[in-house]
Design an enzyme around this catalytic site. Structure first.
Site, mmCIF file in Angstrom:
data_model
loop_
_atom_site.group_PDB
_atom_site.id
_atom_site.type_symbol
_atom_site.label_atom_id
_atom_site.label_comp_id
_atom_site.label_asym_id
_atom_site.label_seq_id
_atom_site.Cartn_x
_atom_site.Cartn_y
_atom_site.Cartn_z
ATOM 1 N N ARG A 109 0.878 -1.173 0.000
ATOM 2 C CA ARG A 109 0.000 0.000 0.000
ATOM 3 C C ARG A 109 0.913 1.220 0.000
ATOM 4 O O ARG A 109 1.697 1.413 0.918
ATOM 5 C CB ARG A 109 -0.920 0.005 1.224
ATOM 6 N N HIS A 136 -7.278 0.709 -6.518
ATOM 7 C CA HIS A 136 -7.520 -0.155 -5.357
ATOM 8 C C HIS A 136 -8.174 -1.450 -5.863
ATOM 9 O O HIS A 136 -9.341 -1.738 -5.576
ATOM 10 C CB HIS A 136 -8.419 0.575 -4.355
ATOM 11 N N GLN A 139 -10.086 -4.076 -3.600
ATOM 12 C CA GLN A 139 -11.386 -3.619 -3.099
ATOM 13 C C GLN A 139 -12.478 -3.849 -4.141
ATOM 14 O O GLN A 139 -13.570 -4.328 -3.810
ATOM 15 C CB GLN A 139 -11.312 -2.130 -2.734
ATOM 16 N N ASP A 235 -17.191 7.021 -1.599
ATOM 17 C CA ASP A 235 -15.949 6.882 -0.840
ATOM 18 C C ASP A 235 -15.716 8.216 -0.124
ATOM 19 O O ASP A 235 -16.393 9.209 -0.396
ATOM 20 C CB ASP A 235 -14.805 6.573 -1.825
ATOM 21 N N CYS A 275 -16.246 1.357 0.512
ATOM 22 C CA CYS A 275 -15.073 0.527 0.833
ATOM 23 C C CYS A 275 -14.679 0.647 2.299
ATOM 24 O O CYS A 275 -13.981 -0.220 2.815
ATOM 25 C CB CYS A 275 -13.914 0.875 -0.087
ATOM 26 N N ARG A 303 -13.331 -8.929 1.401
ATOM 27 C CA ARG A 303 -11.927 -8.628 1.074
ATOM 28 C C ARG A 303 -11.077 -9.868 1.348
ATOM 29 O O ARG A 303 -10.215 -10.235 0.562
ATOM 30 C CB ARG A 303 -11.416 -7.446 1.928
HETATM 31 N N1 NVA Z 1 -9.943 6.415 -1.498
HETATM 32 C C1 NVA Z 1 -9.585 6.037 -0.144
HETATM 33 C C2 NVA Z 1 -9.826 4.578 0.056
HETATM 34 C C3 NVA Z 1 -9.483 4.082 1.438
HETATM 35 C C4 NVA Z 1 -9.648 2.604 1.566
HETATM 36 C C5 NVA Z 1 -8.133 6.400 0.101
HETATM 37 O O1 NVA Z 1 -7.321 6.244 -0.811
HETATM 38 O O2 NVA Z 1 -7.819 6.869 1.195
HETATM 39 N N1 CP Z 2 -11.169 -0.414 2.330
HETATM 40 C C1 CP Z 2 -9.889 -0.452 2.781
HETATM 41 O O1 CP Z 2 -8.933 -0.669 2.025
HETATM 42 O O2 CP Z 2 -9.773 -0.265 4.118
HETATM 43 P P1 CP Z 2 -8.434 -0.018 4.951
HETATM 44 O O3 CP Z 2 -7.901 1.334 4.561
HETATM 45 O O4 CP Z 2 -8.851 -0.101 6.384
HETATM 46 O O5 CP Z 2 -7.433 -1.089 4.583
#
Ligand code: NVA
Ligand code: CP
Length: 321
Positions: A109, A136, A139, A235, A275, A303
């Site tokens: 990540r 992502h 997800q 989101d 998500c 997930r």
């Molecule tokens: N769009 C959000 C998703 C978090 C799971 C982010 O990138 O923070």
């Molecule tokens: N939806 C998702 O990826 O959640 P986290 O940021 O908690 O991993």
């Protein structure tokens, strides 16, 4: 002794796999989920190790990959920028070479997609995108599996991606990593996305990496995007890494809150997904996320099941058990 080896396959964006691969993964996820629910021991990844590298916060991604890998008989190493040399400017290429000599699979990540691509280029083992600024994919894999569980099972009770044909997903909110990935999925699996984003926060088709505009339509008014949709999804207004824009985003996104009126504009049997993490009263009304059309808890749980199928596929290929 000869150990079977799989051709190296990364999962950096949704379009890295084919529609046929996804049909396989949805079926495997359903089988693996059944085993989990029945407490049936299933250890195809015994002695395999997953390295998880987090340069941003996480709850679901961490727990789902970690628990999932242990359930498959493997083990996990958890690294963050703060507690590894990644945070002290060791080149990503060197990190990739070293880490991938010691583990069988890497989940990352991070911020820019270029970072995960550079890591993958120098990795001996499959690399999975656990979220970047641009995508992502894990997800959306879970989201589509969840949709199929609720609205697209075949006569044998298995998820049938053919049932996605003609379906509409309404995306209300930021033109972010989730929106980009929805567009890739629609392009590949044959459904339509209705996009409504505030001005200045539109999806960039080139960044999303989709070939044509055939699988998505853009709407100024989020209510119009929701009209007739089979799934409404949104989101956070501010994704990780964009916190300095928080205040201006709050103003720009004020009309992009999924509320009961938007859900009424969708089909009567429409589902709601997010998500997570969610901010009730910002991108979604509490009545919607906590209401009868919301499937966010199934979505979060899934997930783990889809990622177990993905890890099995990347390491062992199309197994049957
Ligand atoms: N769009 C959000 C998703 C978090 C799971 C982010 O990138 O923070
Ligand atoms: N939806 C998702 O990826 O959640 P986290 O940021 O908690 O991993």
């Amino acid at each position: 002794m000869t150990i079977p080896t799989m051709p190296l396959q990364h999962y950096l964006q949704f379009s890295d796999l084919t529609a046929d691969d996804y049909a396989w993964l949805f079926e495997r996820a359903a089988i693996i989920k059944r085993k989990f629910k029945a407490y049936e021991k299933y250890h195809p990844l015994a002695d395999r190790t997953l390295a998880m590298i987090f340069e941003k916060a996480s709850t679901r991604t961490r727990v789902s990959f970690e628990a999932g890998m242990y359930q498959l008989g493997g083990s996990v190493v958890h690294l963050t920028t703060g507690d590894s040399q990644l945070g002290r400017a060791e080149p990503i290429e060197d990190s990739a070479k070293v880490i991938s000599r010691m583990v069988d699979l890497v989940m990352i990540r991070t911020f820019g997609q270029d970072k995960i691509e550079r890591f993958a280029e120098h990795s001996r083992v499959p690399v999975i995108n656990g979220l970047t600024n641009e995508f992502h994919p894990c997800q959306i894999l879970a989201d589509i599996f969840t949709f199929l569980e609720h609205r697209g099972l075949n006569a044998e009770g298995m998820p049938d991606p053919a049932r996605l044909a003609g379906k509409t997903v309404a995306w209300v909110g930021d033109g972010n990593n989730m929106a980009n990935t929805w567009l890739q999925a629609a392009d590949l699996l044959g459904f339509t996305v209705h996009l409504s984003t505030p001005s200045g926060y539109e999806v960039d088709q080139a960044v999303a990496g989709v070939r044509s505009r055939e699988s998505y339509k853009v709407f100024k008014d989020p209510m119009d995007a929701c009209r007739g949709a089979d799934l409404v999804t949104t989101d956070v207004w501010t994704s990780m890494g964009y916190e300095s824009e928080n205040e201006e985003r709050r103003k720009a996104f004020a009309d992009w809150c999924v509320d009961e009126d938007m859900m009424k504009a969708a089909r009567p049997d429409a589902l709601f997904m997010h998500c997570l993490p969610a901010h009730r009263g910002e991108e979604v009304a509490a009545e919607v996320i906590d209401g009868p059309q919301s499937v966010v808890w199934d979505e979060a749980e899934n997930r783990m099941h889809v990622q177990k199928a993905l890890m099995e596929y990347l390491l062992l290929g199309r197994v049957s058990s």
